[in-house]
Structures are given as structure tokens and as C-alpha cells.
Design an enzyme around this catalytic site. Structure first.
Site, short mmCIF file in Angstrom:
data_model
loop_
_atom_site.label_atom_id
_atom_site.label_comp_id
_atom_site.label_asym_id
_atom_site.label_seq_id
_atom_site.Cartn_x
_atom_site.Cartn_y
_atom_site.Cartn_z
N TYR A 32 0.82 -1.08 -0.03
CA TYR A 32 0.02 0.17 0.12
C TYR A 32 0.77 1.11 0.03
CZ TYR A 32 -3.39 3.51 1.80
OH TYR A 32 -4.25 4.65 2.06
N GLU A 54 -11.67 5.70 4.94
CA GLU A 54 -11.49 6.55 5.89
C GLU A 54 -12.65 7.00 7.23
OE1 GLU A 54 -8.35 7.49 6.41
OE2 GLU A 54 -7.40 7.27 4.47
N TRP A 62 -5.64 1.34 10.56
CA TRP A 62 -5.59 1.24 8.83
C TRP A 62 -5.66 0.13 8.54
CZ3 TRP A 62 -8.20 3.12 5.56
CH2 TRP A 62 -8.02 3.01 4.08
#
Length: 198
Positions: A32, A54, A62
């Protein structure tokens, strides 16, 4: 093996590449960090997905969202705004039964609501979000302590989104969205990922 280089906030992976402090702890983060985070992303549906994820991340790590992203995409029809905007209570019930995603009713409802708001935006979501992107600010942050949690632009973006009716879009979430989608480049100065400008 991942090793922290110093107080700057870089980690050096087994491949010898120096990455931002968060980007080398798992293979998911490496991929990522190296190929997505901080690269300019445009398109209403693509940005709606990032905005939604988000919001789902709020209060969580995350990495949890990143690992569940394929399931989120399947559950939310690829985050196509028009499809999600047409969701009904039956869809909310279906989503709350899906163990592959984060099952938080407030966030599920907010995503459906935000899709309806985005579908009605004049000019589209991408145009609105990118209108708040600051002028590129070279050089990159020198250390992790130089990376802000919010900026005047993210505060203004959050206010603009809330004014239009969006939910789960505070200044910190707005700034995380700006970082993730390349509206700002917060890779550290010593990070091996080369700068890419919008």
C-alpha cells in the site's frame, strides 16, 4: 527484517528500501505504501471509496481496513456512487450481517447517506475534493514529527463537506484522505518512493 533507521521515522525493509515509519511493518502496508499512498487519485467513485474507508477506519487501525478492503468493495458494489445511493434498509441489514466488513451501523448508514449526497453534487466529488488540495509544498517532511494531523486545507475541506451534508468527515479524516489520495505528499524526505505530482 525491518529496522528503524533513527529518530527521523524511516524503516528499512529486508529489500533495503527506506520507508515511512508506518509503511514497513507488514507486507500489506509495504504494498500500500509503495504503490498507492500519496499517489494522485481522481474519479468520483474512486474517491468515494477512499472517503468511505477513511470513515470506517475511524477508531481502528488502517491495517484492519486495508485487509478488509476486498470485502468492502464486494459488499458496497465497488463503491459506485449511484449504486450505493440507491441502497435501502434491506441493504443496511445485509451489510450489518457481512462479517467481512466493519459492522458499525452508524458508519454503514453514513456511507449510504454520503453516496446520496455525492450523487447530487454539482461538478462531482472529485472536483470538490481536489479543489482543496494545497499547492505542492516541497520539500517533503523531514521527520515524522513534521507530518501534521490536520492543516488549514483539511479543516476547510471538512467544513465544506459537512456543509453539503456529508458525515464522518472531520478535519483529521479529511487530512488522512488528502494524504492517501496524493493531494499532499507526506512521504518522508528519505523515503524511497519517488515524488509524483498531480
Amino acid at each position: 527484517m525491518v529496522a528503524m533507521t533513527d529518530e527521523i521515522g524511516l524503516v528499512v525493509g529486508a529489500d533495503g528500501h527506506a520507508r515511512c515509519f508506518w509503511g514497513g511493518s507488514t507486507p500489506d502496508y509495504v504494498g500500500y505504501h509503495d504503490t498507492e499512498w500519496g499517489r494522485p487519485l481522481r474519479g468520483d467513485d474512486a474517491l468515494f471509496e477512499r472517503m468511505s474507508l477513511e470513515a470506517f477506519q475511524s477508531g481502528l487501525s488502517w491495517i484492519t481496513i486495508l485487509r478488509k478492503r476486498p470485502a468492502f468493495r464486494l459488499a458496497f458494489d465497488g463503491f459506485q456512487i449511484d449504486k450505493v445511493a440507491a441502497y435501502s434498509e434491506a441493504d443496511a441489514v445485509r451489510l450489518m450481517a457481512d462479517a467481512g466488513i466493519v459492522r458499525n451501523r452508524m458508519k454503514v448508514d453514513a456511507t449510504m447517506h454520503n453516496a446520496r449526497v455525492a450523487a447530487d453534487l454539482e461538478g462531482g466529488l472529485s472536483e470538490l475534493l481536489w479543489s482543496f488540495a494545497p499547492v505542492p509544498r516541497p520539500p517533503r517532511p523531514a521527520t515524522r514529527s513534521d507530518v501534521p494531523a490536520t492543516t488549514p486545507e483539511s479543516i476547510a475541506l471538512a467544513k465544506a463537506l459537512k456543509k453539503r451534508g456529508f458525515k464522518f468527515v472531520g478535519p483529521t479524516t479529511a487530512y488522512a484522505l488528502m494524504q492517501a489520495t496524493g493531494m499532499v505528499d507526506d512521504h518522508l524526505a528519505g523515503c524511497w518512493v519517488a515524488p509524483i505530482h498531480a
